[in-house]
Design a protein around this motif. Structure first.
Motif, PDB file in Angstrom:
ATOM      1  N   LEU A   1       0.827  -1.200   0.000  1.00 11.54           N
ATOM      2  CA  LEU A   1       0.000   0.000   0.000  1.00 11.54           C
ATOM      3  C   LEU A   1       0.864   1.253   0.000  1.00 11.54           C
ATOM      4  O   LEU A   1       0.604   2.203  -0.743  1.00 11.54           O
ATOM      5  CB  LEU A   1      -0.947   0.007   1.201  1.00 11.54           C
ATOM      6  N   ILE A   2       1.896   1.255   0.822  1.00 11.86           N
ATOM      7  CA  ILE A   2       2.773   2.425   0.920  1.00 11.86           C
ATOM      8  C   ILE A   2       3.520   2.637  -0.400  1.00 11.86           C
ATOM      9  O   ILE A   2       3.548   3.749  -0.932  1.00 11.86           O
ATOM     10  CB  ILE A   2       3.743   2.281   2.113  1.00 11.86           C
ATOM     11  N   LYS A   3       4.087   1.575  -0.946  1.00 16.85           N
ATOM     12  CA  LYS A   3       4.850   1.648  -2.204  1.00 16.85           C
ATOM     13  C   LYS A   3       3.993   2.209  -3.346  1.00 16.85           C
ATOM     14  O   LYS A   3       4.479   2.965  -4.181  1.00 16.85           O
ATOM     15  CB  LYS A   3       5.361   0.253  -2.573  1.00 16.85           C
ATOM     16  N   ASN A   4       2.715   1.852  -3.350  1.00 18.06           N
ATOM     17  CA  ASN A   4       1.821   2.286  -4.427  1.00 18.06           C
ATOM     18  C   ASN A   4       0.985   3.499  -4.045  1.00 18.06           C
ATOM     19  O   ASN A   4      -0.023   3.791  -4.689  1.00 18.06           O
ATOM     20  CB  ASN A   4       0.929   1.114  -4.849  1.00 18.06           C
ATOM     21  N   GLN A   5       1.395   4.186  -2.991  1.00 17.54           N
ATOM     22  CA  GLN A   5       0.757   5.419  -2.515  1.00 17.54           C
ATOM     23  C   GLN A   5      -0.728   5.227  -2.200  1.00 17.54           C
ATOM     24  O   GLN A   5      -1.555   6.095  -2.441  1.00 17.54           O
ATOM     25  CB  GLN A   5       0.955   6.546  -3.523  1.00 17.54           C
ATOM     26  N   LEU A   6      -1.053   4.056  -1.625  1.00 15.54           N
ATOM     27  CA  LEU A   6      -2.414   3.754  -1.196  1.00 15.54           C
ATOM     28  C   LEU A   6      -2.583   3.986   0.300  1.00 15.54           C
ATOM     29  O   LEU A   6      -3.675   3.869   0.833  1.00 15.54           O
ATOM     30  CB  LEU A   6      -2.768   2.308  -1.548  1.00 15.54           C
ATOM     31  N   ASP A   7      -1.488   4.309   0.957  1.00 16.93           N
ATOM     32  CA  ASP A   7      -1.497   4.639   2.381  1.00 16.93           C
ATOM     33  C   ASP A   7      -0.335   5.587   2.646  1.00 16.93           C
ATOM     34  O   ASP A   7       0.757   5.407   2.092  1.00 16.93           O
ATOM     35  CB  ASP A   7      -1.350   3.372   3.237  1.00 16.93           C
TER      36      ASP A   7
END
Length: 176
Positions: free
Chosen positions: A123-129
């Motif tokens: 999520l963090i890597k894909n800017q979802l969090d």
């Protein structure tokens, strides 16, 4: 005709569905869920199966969670909030026939054996969090994957519990 019975919140939802597909529906009447309604849902669940199609708001999510605990093999369809918003109202009754048909094509079943394919790092890597536009990206990704919109923690659960594959995820990320 859809084999399963759709579980919706109100009469206007049934009207919107009837413009979209041929299906039988049971109305919850909101979160009240009286004994007769629960008995009707249980009978449909045992005979034909059910698809939970509640509004993409907090009340709809509470109803979905309650019904999921009671009917663990229920299928789930999610109309994205952006497709279910009109006239200063959010609900299935506001969704277009195309939005309802699209949601029903992406029906998911909660897995009894959740995977651990996805981690918070995904999520963090894909800017979802953790990024300024994370909520917007989760909303778009949830619509593409047919798992709805929710906060990051629950989105991660849905990725792992609704049978989303790494390939589906990566393809959806490329689309957004």
């Amino acid at each position: 005709m859809i084999k399963e019975v759709l579980i919706v919140e109100g009469k206007m939802d049934v009207a919107a569905i009837s413009k979209s597909v041929e299906a039988d529906c049971i109305i919850t009447g909101g979160f009240t869920l009286n004994k007769k309604t629960l008995n009707d849902i249980e009978a449909a669940y045992k005979r034909r199966g059910i698809i939970i199609l509640t509004d993409p708001d907090s009340a709809g999510e509470r109803i979905r969670k309650f019904l999921t605990k009671r009917f663990p093999n229920a299928k789930h369809a999610f109309v994205p909030k952006t497709d279910a918003t009109a006239n200063n109202d959010i609900g299935i009754e506001q969704a277009s026939p195309d939005a309802i048909r699209t949601a029903l094509k992406k029906v998911r079943t909660l897995s009894f054996e959740p995977t651990n394919i996805f981690k918070i790092e995904d999520l963090i890597k894909n800017q979802l969090d953790g990024s300024p536009n994370a909520a917007e990206k989760r909303m778009k990704l949830g619509a593409i994957l047919g798992i709805g919109f929710t906060n990051a923690k629950n989105f991660l659960k849905r990725l792992n519990n609704y049978g989303v594959t790494r390939e589906e995820f990566d393809a959806a990320i490329k689309k957004i």
